[in-house]
Design a protein around this motif. Structure first.
Motif, PDB file in Angstrom:
ATOM      1  N   GLY A 143       0.823  -1.209   0.000  1.00 22.47           N
ATOM      2  CA  GLY A 143       0.000   0.000   0.000  1.00 22.47           C
ATOM      3  C   GLY A 143       0.853   1.254   0.000  1.00 22.47           C
ATOM      4  N   TRP A 144       1.898   1.267   0.852  1.00 18.32           N
ATOM      5  CA  TRP A 144       2.772   2.445   0.904  1.00 18.32           C
ATOM      6  C   TRP A 144       3.599   2.570  -0.373  1.00 18.32           C
ATOM      7  N   ALA A 145       3.987   1.416  -0.933  1.00 20.60           N
ATOM      8  CA  ALA A 145       4.746   1.454  -2.193  1.00 20.60           C
ATOM      9  C   ALA A 145       3.888   2.085  -3.280  1.00 20.60           C
ATOM     10  N   ASP A 185       2.626   9.353  -5.816  1.00 17.42           N
ATOM     11  CA  ASP A 185       3.187  10.702  -5.674  1.00 17.42           C
ATOM     12  C   ASP A 185       4.263  10.980  -6.727  1.00 17.42           C
ATOM     13  N   THR A 186       4.983   9.931  -7.105  1.00 16.49           N
ATOM     14  CA  THR A 186       6.034  10.084  -8.114  1.00 16.49           C
ATOM     15  C   THR A 186       5.436  10.278  -9.505  1.00 16.49           C
ATOM     16  N   THR A 187       4.331   9.576  -9.728  1.00 13.22           N
ATOM     17  CA  THR A 187       3.706   9.575 -11.054  1.00 13.22           C
ATOM     18  C   THR A 187       3.003  10.890 -11.367  1.00 13.22           C
ATOM     19  N   LEU A 188       2.345  11.480 -10.347  1.00 17.71           N
ATOM     20  CA  LEU A 188       1.540  12.678 -10.605  1.00 17.71           C
ATOM     21  C   LEU A 188       2.412  13.780 -11.200  1.00 17.71           C
ATOM     22  N   ALA A 240      11.370  -1.721  -3.040  1.00 13.87           N
ATOM     23  CA  ALA A 240      11.597  -1.096  -4.346  1.00 13.87           C
ATOM     24  C   ALA A 240      10.867  -1.873  -5.436  1.00 13.87           C
ATOM     25  N   GLU A 241      10.891  -3.194  -5.327  1.00  9.00           N
ATOM     26  CA  GLU A 241      10.188  -3.992  -6.339  1.00  9.00           C
ATOM     27  C   GLU A 241       8.687  -3.728  -6.302  1.00  9.00           C
ATOM     28  N   MET A 242       8.157  -3.553  -5.084  1.00  9.81           N
ATOM     29  CA  MET A 242       6.732  -3.209  -4.983  1.00  9.81           C
ATOM     30  C   MET A 242       6.461  -1.859  -5.641  1.00  9.81           C
ATOM     31  N   VAL A 243       7.390  -0.915  -5.427  1.00  6.32           N
ATOM     32  CA  VAL A 243       7.223   0.415  -6.029  1.00  6.32           C
ATOM     33  C   VAL A 243       7.218   0.295  -7.551  1.00  6.32           C
ATOM     34  N   THR A 244       8.135  -0.530  -8.071  1.00  6.52           N
ATOM     35  CA  THR A 244       8.210  -0.624  -9.532  1.00  6.52           C
ATOM     36  C   THR A 244       6.935  -1.226 -10.106  1.00  6.52           C
ATOM     37  N   SER A 245       6.371  -2.230  -9.427  1.00  9.96           N
ATOM     38  CA  SER A 245       5.160  -2.795 -10.031  1.00  9.96           C
ATOM     39  C   SER A 245       4.023  -1.776  -9.963  1.00  9.96           C
ATOM     40  N   ALA A 246       4.006  -0.965  -8.889  1.00  8.00           N
ATOM     41  CA  ALA A 246       2.976   0.090  -8.825  1.00  8.00           C
ATOM     42  C   ALA A 246       3.217   1.147  -9.903  1.00  8.00           C
ATOM     43  N   LEU A 247       4.497   1.489 -10.125  1.00  9.30           N
ATOM     44  CA  LEU A 247       4.797   2.484 -11.171  1.00  9.30           C
ATOM     45  C   LEU A 247       4.341   1.965 -12.528  1.00  9.30           C
ATOM     46  N   GLY A 248       4.542   0.668 -12.748  1.00  7.67           N
ATOM     47  CA  GLY A 248       4.119   0.068 -14.012  1.00  7.67           C
ATOM     48  C   GLY A 248       2.609   0.151 -14.182  1.00  7.67           C
ATOM     49  N   GLU A 249       1.879  -0.181 -13.113  1.00  6.05           N
ATOM     50  CA  GLU A 249       0.409  -0.105 -13.193  1.00  6.05           C
ATOM     51  C   GLU A 249      -0.047   1.325 -13.449  1.00  6.05           C
ATOM     52  N   LEU A 250       0.607   2.255 -12.747  1.00  3.90           N
ATOM     53  CA  LEU A 250       0.184   3.655 -12.898  1.00  3.90           C
ATOM     54  C   LEU A 250       0.481   4.194 -14.298  1.00  3.90           C
ATOM     55  N   CYS A 251       1.484   3.619 -14.951  1.00  2.00           N
ATOM     56  CA  CYS A 251       1.778   4.038 -16.319  1.00  2.00           C
ATOM     57  C   CYS A 251       0.599   3.732 -17.238  1.00  2.00           C
ATOM     58  N   ALA A 252      -0.094   2.653 -16.935  1.00  5.31           N
ATOM     59  CA  ALA A 252      -1.267   2.320 -17.746  1.00  5.31           C
ATOM     60  C   ALA A 252      -2.408   3.297 -17.444  1.00  5.31           C
ATOM     61  N   ASP A 278      11.218   1.176 -22.913  1.00  5.38           N
ATOM     62  CA  ASP A 278      10.965   2.616 -22.970  1.00  5.38           C
ATOM     63  C   ASP A 278      11.533   3.274 -21.707  1.00  5.38           C
ATOM     64  N   LEU A 279      11.305   4.556 -21.567  1.00  2.00           N
ATOM     65  CA  LEU A 279      11.882   5.277 -20.426  1.00  2.00           C
ATOM     66  C   LEU A 279      10.795   5.704 -19.439  1.00  2.00           C
ATOM     67  N   SER A 280       9.713   4.907 -19.348  1.00  2.00           N
ATOM     68  CA  SER A 280       8.555   5.332 -18.544  1.00  2.00           C
ATOM     69  C   SER A 280       8.881   5.556 -17.075  1.00  2.00           C
ATOM     70  N   TRP A 281       9.623   4.651 -16.491  1.00  2.00           N
ATOM     71  CA  TRP A 281       9.946   4.818 -15.070  1.00  2.00           C
ATOM     72  C   TRP A 281      11.262   4.130 -14.755  1.00  2.00           C
ATOM     73  N   THR A 282      11.941   4.636 -13.726  1.00  2.00           N
ATOM     74  CA  THR A 282      13.232   4.079 -13.317  1.00  2.00           C
ATOM     75  C   THR A 282      13.346   4.177 -11.798  1.00  2.00           C
ATOM     76  N   VAL A 283      13.740   3.077 -11.176  1.00  2.00           N
ATOM     77  CA  VAL A 283      14.014   3.110  -9.736  1.00  2.00           C
ATOM     78  C   VAL A 283      15.461   2.665  -9.534  1.00  2.00           C
TER      79      VAL A 283
END
Lengths: 356, 468
Positions: free
Chosen positions: B287-289, B295-298, B324-336, B372-377
């Protein structure tokens, strides 16, 4: 000399279009074998080294890798360091060279092609400190070799560690103007702008003999103010009467052993009419890449520059820069460093952040 | 035979008349300001009709003098309206934007993507956040906090200044806050839109003009190319105060020219802290990830409240790598859900360099979107205080205890802005106190960094009081 280095040496002596690709791959495999950092990096990325067929298949090592790793096949004969810390990173780039002869041969032959195609020797006046004073500057080394190979005995250096002898240079130029002997000035762009400002303030100018030339390099890093290329050409003509077609901008990096030069003198001597572009000797080729996918963009489109330099046989043959540019029929156009662009908005930009 | 100009005004009339009956009456009779602005709007609307990217309206220096005079006059008229009433009357303006199917919001959603580069989904999702904070009660609280009471604004000796706001282009919508606060403070407000957001200030001002022309009279939106145009000279010479947001170079250039007139809001850096207690159950950690990723995506991390570094405390069940891995999967979802902007070449190179830097640092582990360059952790073993190139690039670092970062951030105190906190309730108060003591101005639960209330004091400074 290692057999692969020797092959590169032979290529420098007599380049052949066809063997470039194959040799680039062999040089890379040699580096893969001898530099553990490159091997680890390739293995981590799943690069199948036995499947590399052409120079475009060679995985490019980002220039900033030279900051973290000592990329050298064997013991270094000399290590060059970059001057720039433009992005405020902790480390400077280090470029170790196991065999300085490759760098020397490449630099000297490149200068012959683009700077001195029409002359054997001329006085070379430098505003770059000598290689003795700056043993770790690849530019200082290159200029010293130029004086050694192409310079007459009147050649001289008018720069010390932190000061320029502008008056000395003025006097030397005046002597050449009187004797009618054409001269070559080698300088960083920043130092040249300072010299032009110095002359303008003193109301000094000179009419150098026809055939005199200027090589500047390094962008306006360290310049008192930014000056456009046309502004620089104009001011150079006004101050020392060297025309634009004898002003050659060199584009090089401490991570490479070969350089790009403006084609103006080569074009003039070769009777070619064409726009000012950058060209390199045949052992340096450049790919223009899409930064997102690292695949080649079509000719003429702007992208990220990736240089494949055979003379880098001792370190990394393919180097990915942070420079943007485009390739045209006539040569390379460099648009500058991407990092120099200012970010919009109030969020802190990496470039603004100076590590103390 | 209607000329193209007439056709354009007809289009303009229908545009506003349709949505707000009687709005034509709201157009001031042909004052010079209206002429100047509508002349500007003409060019502006033409671009809208053609579907081209809108460009800032450029007034000539001859137009500007009268416009400034009218804005001053508009502000003088606000003197006769009690502050309480102004705040009440601003309510419907903000509501007009936030109500379902708001024509203003729809227009912004249709046009801002082309003007700003942000994905339509991002505009639709995040643009309301800027305006939601502007409720009558929070406006009242802001005034009371800064000035003591609303009555101060109604006193005859309350100073009225010509306040020029040079907007930053990183996040659209900020000009709405600026204009509303300007009206509340009864100042003559001039807004210069940024190249990165050339459209929203005009739209918001237009909504104010349609819904409450008296209030709108104290505001003008004037575009000019930043640097040293004749318009800029004139506006800066007339201004009593210039409020500017932007990068370091822009700020120092303005400082040289404006001296004490300038209220500079230079570059800022925000980060996140995650307490070990929040990493004890994988579900909670996830949840926190997701909150951090959100917050990073907005606004694609372009806000000064966007986190660029996350300090993760050791000792939870989930370690820094797992988090960090949890954050990356959330970043991936948010990209969609909220696709990233199309990056310019220079921006792409910056992200590429950020990745390369991590890949060649033997101790850093880079997790990045493939292809692509959508997100990087970048998971970094040693805590260090270094920004990222933005564009959804995050540093995740492990620390023994949150308070250990004190010495790291101390040298950069002047750059700190906000912190998103993931912590259990019992640690919240002490963390809040400690973070403010090291120089942070805005402490908020992780996941809400981009929805600041008016209690946030940007740069640790008052909002209204700074202008007078």
């Amino acid at each position: 000399m290692h057999p692969v280095h020797e092959e590169v040496w032979n290529f420098l002596i007599s380049p052949s279009e066809e063997s470039f690709s194959e040799l680039a791959v062999r040089v890379f495999l040699h580096q893969y074998e001898h530099i553990s950092a490159i091997r680890r990096w390739c293995d981590r990325r799943g690069v199948q080294v036995d499947r590399l067929r052409s120079w475009k298949d060679v995985p490019p090592v980002p220039a900033l890798a030279f900051k973290h790793e000592f990329l050298c096949c064997g013991l270094p004969e000399r290590v060059f360091y970059s001057s720039g810390t433009t992005r405020g990173r902790e480390h400077r780039s280090q470029h170790p060279m196991p065999d300085l002869r490759l760098y020397r041969e490449s630099a000297v032959r490149g200068m012959k092609m683009f700077l001195f195609p029409d002359v054997e020797a001329m006085p070379i006046f430098s505003l770059v400190p000598s290689a003795e004073e700056w043993p770790h500057s690849s530019l200082a080394q290159m200029v010293s070799w130029a004086q050694e190979v192409f310079g007459t005995s009147d050649s001289a250096t008018f720069a010390r560690e932190r000061e320029f002898d502008f008056q000395g240079l003025q006097q030397a130029l005046e002597r050449c103007a009187r004797s009618g002997e054409a001269v070559c000035i080698m300088t960083t762009t920043g130092a040249w702008i300072r010299f032009l400002d110095f002359c303008r303030a003193a109301g000094w100018c000179v009419r150098l003999p026809h055939g005199s030339r200027l090589m500047d390099t390094g962008g306006d890093k360290g310049a008192p103010r930014p000056v456009s290329r046309n502004g620089l050409l104009h001011a150079t003509w006004n101050c020392v009467a060297i025309p634009g077609y004898f002003v050659v901008n060199e584009y090089g990096m401490s991570e490479l052993s070969s350089q790009y030069f403006d084609n103006v003198i080569a074009n003039r001597v070769g009777g070619v009419f064409g726009p000012r572009r950058k060209q390199a000797p045949p052992w340096l080729r450049t790919r223009v890449l899409d930064p997102a996918t690292l695949s080649d963009v079509p000719n003429g489109q702007v992208g990220l520059l990736c240089h494949v330099d055979l003379a880098n046989a001792g370190s990394a043959v393919a180097v990915l820069t942070e420079d943007l540019g485009r390739m045209t029929e006539e040569g390379l156009e460099v648009m500058g460093r991407a990092a120099d662009a200012e970010l919009r908005g109030c969020s802190l930009a990496l470039a603004d952040f100076v590590v103390r | 035979m209607p000329s193209s100009g007439a056709a354009r005004s007809l289009w303009l009339i229908s545009l506003f008349a349709e949505e707000a009956p009687g709005s034509l009456l709201a157009w001031k009779p042909l004052s010079r300001y209206t002429v100047a602005v509508s002349r500007g709007l003409g060019a502006f609307q033409e671009n809208l009709v053609d579907g081209r990217d809108p460009v800032p309206v450029m007034l000539s220096s001859a137009d500007v003098g009268p416009v400034l005079e009218e804005v001053r006059e508009g502000a003088r008229k606000l003197r006769s309206i009690p502050a309480e009433e102004i705040i009440e009357r601003l309510g419907p303006v903000v509501s007009a934007w936030l109500q379902p199917k708001s024509p203003w919001m729809e227009m912004a959603q249709a046009r801002l993507p082309a003007a700003t580069g942000f994905h339509p989904a991002m505009i639709a999702h995040a643009l309301p956040f800027q305006l939601e904070a502007l409720t009558p009660s929070s406006l009242r609280l802001l005034v009371e906090r800064e000035l003591g009471s609303l009555a101060v604004l109604d006193r005859p000796d309350w100073p009225q200044r010509l306040v020029v706001h040079v907007m930053a282009g990183n996040i659209p919508g900020l000009a709405g806050v600026t204009m509303v606060l300007g009206v509340v403070a009864k100042q003559a407000t001039v807004v210069k839109p940024a190249m990165g957001d050339p459209l929203f200030p005009y739209l918001f001002h237009q909504s104010l003009r349609v819904l409450d022309p008296d209030l709108a009279g104290a505001v003008a939106v004037i575009g000019w190319r930043g640097g040293s145009s004749a318009v800029e000279e004139l506006v800066f010479a007339e201004a009593d105060v210039v409020v500017a947001m932007g990068g370091k170079e822009t700020m120092s250039a303005l400082q040289k020219r404006l001296g004490r007139k300038l209220r500079a809001y230079g570059p800022r850096l925000s980060f996140a802290v995650i307490a070990r207690e929040c990493l004890c159950a994988p579900g909670e950690a996830r949840g926190w990830a997701r909150a951090l990723a959100y917050d990073t995506t907005l606004w694609d991390q372009r806000g000064c409240l966007s986190p660029q570094i996350a300090f993760v405390e050791n000792g939870g069940k989930v370690d820094v790598m797992g988090f960090a891995e949890m954050v990356t999967s959330a970043l991936g979802e948010l990209c969609a859900e909220l696709p990233p902007r199309t990056l310019e070449l220079e921006e792409q190179v910056a992200v590429r360099a950020f990745r390369d830097e991590g890949e060649w640092d033997p101790l850093t582990h880079v997790l990045a979107s493939a292809g692509d360059l959508s997100w990087t952790v970048a998971v970094e073993p040693q805590p260090r205080f270094l920004p990222t190139p933005q564009h959804r690039c995050l540093r995740v670092q492990s620390v023994g205890a949150i308070e250990e970062i004190g010495p790291l951030v101390a040298p950069h105190r002047h750059l700190l802005e906000g912190v998103g906190v993931a912590a259990p309730p019992q640690r919240w108060a002490s963390l809040d106190r400690w973070l403010r003591s090291v120089g942070v101005h805005w402490v908020t639960p992780l996941g809400s960094m981009q929805r600041p209330s008016l209690e946030w004091r940007p740069g640790g400074r008052d909002r209204i009081k700074e202008w007078v």
